[in-house]
Scaffold this motif. Structure first.
Motif, PDB file in Angstrom:
ATOM      1  N   SER A  90      -7.903  19.636  36.677  1.00 30.58           N
ATOM      2  CA  SER A  90      -7.050  20.630  36.737  1.00 30.58           C
ATOM      3  C   SER A  90      -7.543  21.955  36.666  1.00 30.58           C
ATOM      4  O   SER A  90      -8.361  22.186  37.725  1.00 30.58           O
ATOM      5  CB  SER A  90      -6.795  20.375  35.033  1.00 30.58           C
ATOM      6  OG  SER A  90      -6.152  21.406  34.557  1.00 30.58           O
ATOM      7  N   ASN A 106      -8.690  13.435  37.101  1.00 29.28           N
ATOM      8  CA  ASN A 106      -7.748  14.213  37.577  1.00 29.28           C
ATOM      9  C   ASN A 106      -8.374  15.741  37.179  1.00 29.28           C
ATOM     10  O   ASN A 106      -8.897  16.042  36.319  1.00 29.28           O
ATOM     11  CB  ASN A 106      -6.423  14.108  36.846  1.00 29.28           C
ATOM     12  CG  ASN A 106      -5.677  12.820  37.209  1.00 29.28           C
ATOM     13  OD1 ASN A 106      -5.895  12.332  38.267  1.00 29.28           O
ATOM     14  ND2 ASN A 106      -4.707  12.531  36.627  1.00 29.28           N
ATOM     15  N   VAL A 138      -1.182  18.979  35.255  1.00 28.61           N
ATOM     16  CA  VAL A 138      -1.989  18.061  35.297  1.00 28.61           C
ATOM     17  C   VAL A 138      -2.875  17.714  34.178  1.00 28.61           C
ATOM     18  O   VAL A 138      -3.199  16.294  33.627  1.00 28.61           O
ATOM     19  CB  VAL A 138      -3.270  18.622  36.237  1.00 28.61           C
ATOM     20  CG1 VAL A 138      -4.390  17.655  36.334  1.00 28.61           C
ATOM     21  CG2 VAL A 138      -2.492  18.572  37.821  1.00 28.61           C
ATOM     22  N   MET A 139      -3.185  18.707  33.244  1.00 27.38           N
ATOM     23  CA  MET A 139      -3.730  18.482  32.107  1.00 27.38           C
ATOM     24  C   MET A 139      -2.901  17.481  31.021  1.00 27.38           C
ATOM     25  O   MET A 139      -3.290  16.755  30.389  1.00 27.38           O
ATOM     26  CB  MET A 139      -4.122  19.840  31.133  1.00 27.38           C
ATOM     27  CG  MET A 139      -4.750  19.712  29.692  1.00 27.38           C
ATOM     28  SD  MET A 139      -5.690  21.231  29.144  1.00 27.38           S
ATOM     29  CE  MET A 139      -3.984  22.011  28.471  1.00 27.38           C
ATOM     30  N   THR A 164      -2.538  14.046  32.441  1.00 28.89           N
ATOM     31  CA  THR A 164      -3.668  13.209  32.295  1.00 28.89           C
ATOM     32  C   THR A 164      -4.073  12.610  30.851  1.00 28.89           C
ATOM     33  O   THR A 164      -4.490  11.442  30.468  1.00 28.89           O
ATOM     34  CB  THR A 164      -4.793  14.029  32.851  1.00 28.89           C
ATOM     35  OG1 THR A 164      -4.583  14.398  34.134  1.00 28.89           O
ATOM     36  CG2 THR A 164      -6.291  13.146  32.634  1.00 28.89           C
ATOM     37  N   VAL A 192      -5.693  26.776  32.851  1.00 26.88           N
ATOM     38  CA  VAL A 192      -4.469  26.341  31.971  1.00 26.88           C
ATOM     39  C   VAL A 192      -4.930  27.153  30.557  1.00 26.88           C
ATOM     40  O   VAL A 192      -3.801  27.166  29.608  1.00 26.88           O
ATOM     41  CB  VAL A 192      -4.794  24.837  31.712  1.00 26.88           C
ATOM     42  CG1 VAL A 192      -4.711  24.218  32.799  1.00 26.88           C
ATOM     43  CG2 VAL A 192      -6.208  24.595  31.121  1.00 26.88           C
ATOM     44  N   LEU A 228     -10.106  14.114  32.265  1.00 26.72           N
ATOM     45  CA  LEU A 228      -9.620  15.474  32.690  1.00 26.72           C
ATOM     46  C   LEU A 228     -10.763  16.243  33.056  1.00 26.72           C
ATOM     47  O   LEU A 228     -11.604  16.728  32.200  1.00 26.72           O
ATOM     48  CB  LEU A 228      -8.606  15.881  31.473  1.00 26.72           C
ATOM     49  CG  LEU A 228      -8.223  17.461  31.784  1.00 26.72           C
ATOM     50  CD1 LEU A 228      -7.172  17.289  32.721  1.00 26.72           C
ATOM     51  CD2 LEU A 228      -7.702  17.704  30.180  1.00 26.72           C
ATOM     52  N   LYS A 266      -1.359  23.198  36.847  1.00 32.65           N
ATOM     53  CA  LYS A 266      -2.566  22.755  36.296  1.00 32.65           C
ATOM     54  C   LYS A 266      -2.372  22.373  34.736  1.00 32.65           C
ATOM     55  O   LYS A 266      -3.053  21.193  34.311  1.00 32.65           O
ATOM     56  CB  LYS A 266      -3.669  23.607  36.478  1.00 32.65           C
ATOM     57  CG  LYS A 266      -4.197  23.668  38.025  1.00 32.65           C
ATOM     58  CD  LYS A 266      -4.573  22.393  38.430  1.00 32.65           C
ATOM     59  CE  LYS A 266      -4.826  22.255  39.927  1.00 32.65           C
ATOM     60  NZ  LYS A 266      -5.385  20.880  40.502  1.00 32.65           N
ATOM     61  N   ASN A 267      -1.499  23.204  34.040  1.00 34.36           N
ATOM     62  CA  ASN A 267      -1.022  22.703  32.933  1.00 34.36           C
ATOM     63  C   ASN A 267      -0.420  21.448  32.881  1.00 34.36           C
ATOM     64  O   ASN A 267      -0.691  20.356  31.973  1.00 34.36           O
ATOM     65  CB  ASN A 267      -0.132  23.714  32.086  1.00 34.36           C
ATOM     66  CG  ASN A 267      -0.869  24.740  31.350  1.00 34.36           C
ATOM     67  OD1 ASN A 267      -1.396  24.624  30.357  1.00 34.36           O
ATOM     68  ND2 ASN A 267      -1.121  26.008  31.932  1.00 34.36           N
ATOM     69  N   ASN A 301       0.223  19.543  43.967  1.00 34.54           N
ATOM     70  CA  ASN A 301      -0.542  19.811  42.590  1.00 34.54           C
ATOM     71  C   ASN A 301       0.294  18.896  41.484  1.00 34.54           C
ATOM     72  O   ASN A 301      -0.565  18.411  40.775  1.00 34.54           O
ATOM     73  CB  ASN A 301      -0.282  21.176  42.130  1.00 34.54           C
ATOM     74  CG  ASN A 301      -1.293  22.127  43.037  1.00 34.54           C
ATOM     75  OD1 ASN A 301      -1.767  21.729  44.174  1.00 34.54           O
ATOM     76  ND2 ASN A 301      -1.454  23.264  42.789  1.00 34.54           N
ATOM     77  N   VAL A 315     -12.102  20.232  34.011  1.00 39.97           N
ATOM     78  CA  VAL A 315     -11.345  21.238  33.934  1.00 39.97           C
ATOM     79  C   VAL A 315     -12.374  22.347  34.346  1.00 39.97           C
ATOM     80  O   VAL A 315     -13.238  22.886  33.706  1.00 39.97           O
ATOM     81  CB  VAL A 315     -10.917  21.797  32.337  1.00 39.97           C
ATOM     82  CG1 VAL A 315     -10.186  23.112  32.207  1.00 39.97           C
ATOM     83  CG2 VAL A 315     -10.034  20.677  31.934  1.00 39.97           C
TER      84      VAL A 315
END
Length: 263
Positions: A139, A137, A160-161, A164, A143, A180, A157-158, A112, A182
Motif C-alpha cells: 500500500s 500487498n 489496497v489497504m 488486504t 492512505v 499489509l 492505495k486505500n 494498482n 505500508v
C-alpha cells in the motif's frame, strides 16, 4: 516448491522495491517468478540472482495494465508451486480531481487496484486449497493523508489497504498469511515516474528499499499482519484500528445522532 525450495512471485520485480524483494528472497533460498513489463531487465536480474545464489529465477514479462498481462500472471499462479506472492507493482498518476486525465487515471487503477485484486484472488484460492502460503500487498503511507493532487493514487492505495484487511479476516484459520505493507517515501525511481524527484523530500523521511524489505520479511517472522516499517510503536496502528472500530459500532443505527435534532 522446487528442489525443496519455496517459490515467490514478485510483481514490479525489475526495479525498486520489487527488485529488492527478489534479491532478499533469493538470498534466503526462494526460487522466483519475476514479473514486470521489460523482459530485458528481467532476464538480467534472473541471471544475476541465479549466478549469485543458485536459485531458479523464471521470468514472466507482463503488463499488468492490460487484461492479457493480468491473465498471464493469474495463469502462472493457478499453475501451482507458488508459495508467496508479493503484489508490489503500482505507480502514481497524479493531478487535482478537477484536472485529472481520465485515461491516465483508469490505466493507473487497472494496475494498482484491478490487477492486485485479481492476483490476490488467484493466490488466496490456490493457497487456501494448499493450506499454506504468504501474500504481501504493498500500500502507501499516503492512505493516512489527504494531499491535493493525490486523490487518485491515494484512493487506490486505500483500496489496497481495505482489500488486504478483508483478506486477512478471511485467511484466519486457513494457514495463509496476508501482510499489509505500508511504505513511506522510498528511494526508488517511483517518484521520477510520478513527476517528482526524491531530492524534494527531506532526507530523514526517505528510506532505502532494502531496509523496507528487511522490515517486511522480519514482520512476517514476528507475525505482525500490518508492517509500517518506520512506525516506532505498533500500538499506534492498534489505536488507529480501535478508533475505526468505535466509529464502525455507531455508523448504522435506527435513528440519527442527537446533534442533528435542531432546536
Amino acid at each position: 516448491m522446487t528442489n525443496g525450495r519455496p517459490r515467490a512471485l514478485v510483481t514490479g520485480a525489475s526495479a525498486g522495491i520489487g527488485k529488492s524483494y527478489a534479491e532478499h528472497l533469493a538470498r534466503t533460498g526462494h526460487d522466483l517468478v519475476l514479473v514486470a513489463r521489460r523482459a530485458d531487465r528481467l532476464e538480467d536480474l534472473a541471471r544475476e540472482l541465479a549466478d549469485a545464489t543458485g536459485v531458479e529465477a523464471e521470468i514472466l514479462p507482463a503488463d499488468l495494465g492490460s487484461d492479457a498481462g493480468v491473465a498471464a500472471v493469474v495463469a502462472r499462479i493457478e499453475q501451482g508451486g507458488v508459495d508467496m506472492v508479493v503484489n508490489n507493482a503500482g505507480y502514481a498518476s497524479r493531478g487535482r480531481v478537477a484536472e485529472l486525465d481520465p485515461d491516465a487515471l483508469e490505466t493507473m487503477l487497472r494496475v494498482n487496484v484491478l490487477a492486485l485484486s485479481r492476483l490476490s484472488a488467484a493466490a488466496m484460492k490456490s493457497m487456501i486449497a494448499a493450506g499454506r502460503g504468504t501474500i504481501i500487498n504493498v500500500s502507501s503511507g499516503t492512505v493516512f493523508m489527504q494531499i491535493p493532487g493525490n486523490a487518485g493514487y491515494g484512493a487506490s492505495k486505500n483500496y489496497v489497504m481495505a482489500f488486504t484487511r478483508h483478506m486477512q479476516a478471511e485467511a484466519e484459520g486457513t494457514g495463509v498469511r496476508v501482510q499489509l505493507l505500508v511504505p513511506g517515501v522510498i528511494a526508488t525511481d517511483f517518484h521520477e515516474v510520478a513527476g517528482n524527484a526524491i531530492e524534494n523530500f527531506p532526507p530523514e523521511r526517505v528510506m532505502r528499499a532494502d531496509d523496507l524489505v528487511v522490515a517486511s520479511l522480519r514482520a512476517l517472522e514476528m507475525e505482525e499482519p500490518v508492517c509500517i516499517p518506520s512506525l516506532p510503536d505498533i500500538r499506534d496502528w492498534d489505536n488507529y484500528a480501535a478508533a475505526e472500530a468505535l466509529v464502525a459500532k455507531n455508523c448504522s443505527r435506527d435513528r440519527t445522532a442527537p446533534r442533528y435534532h435542531g432546536a
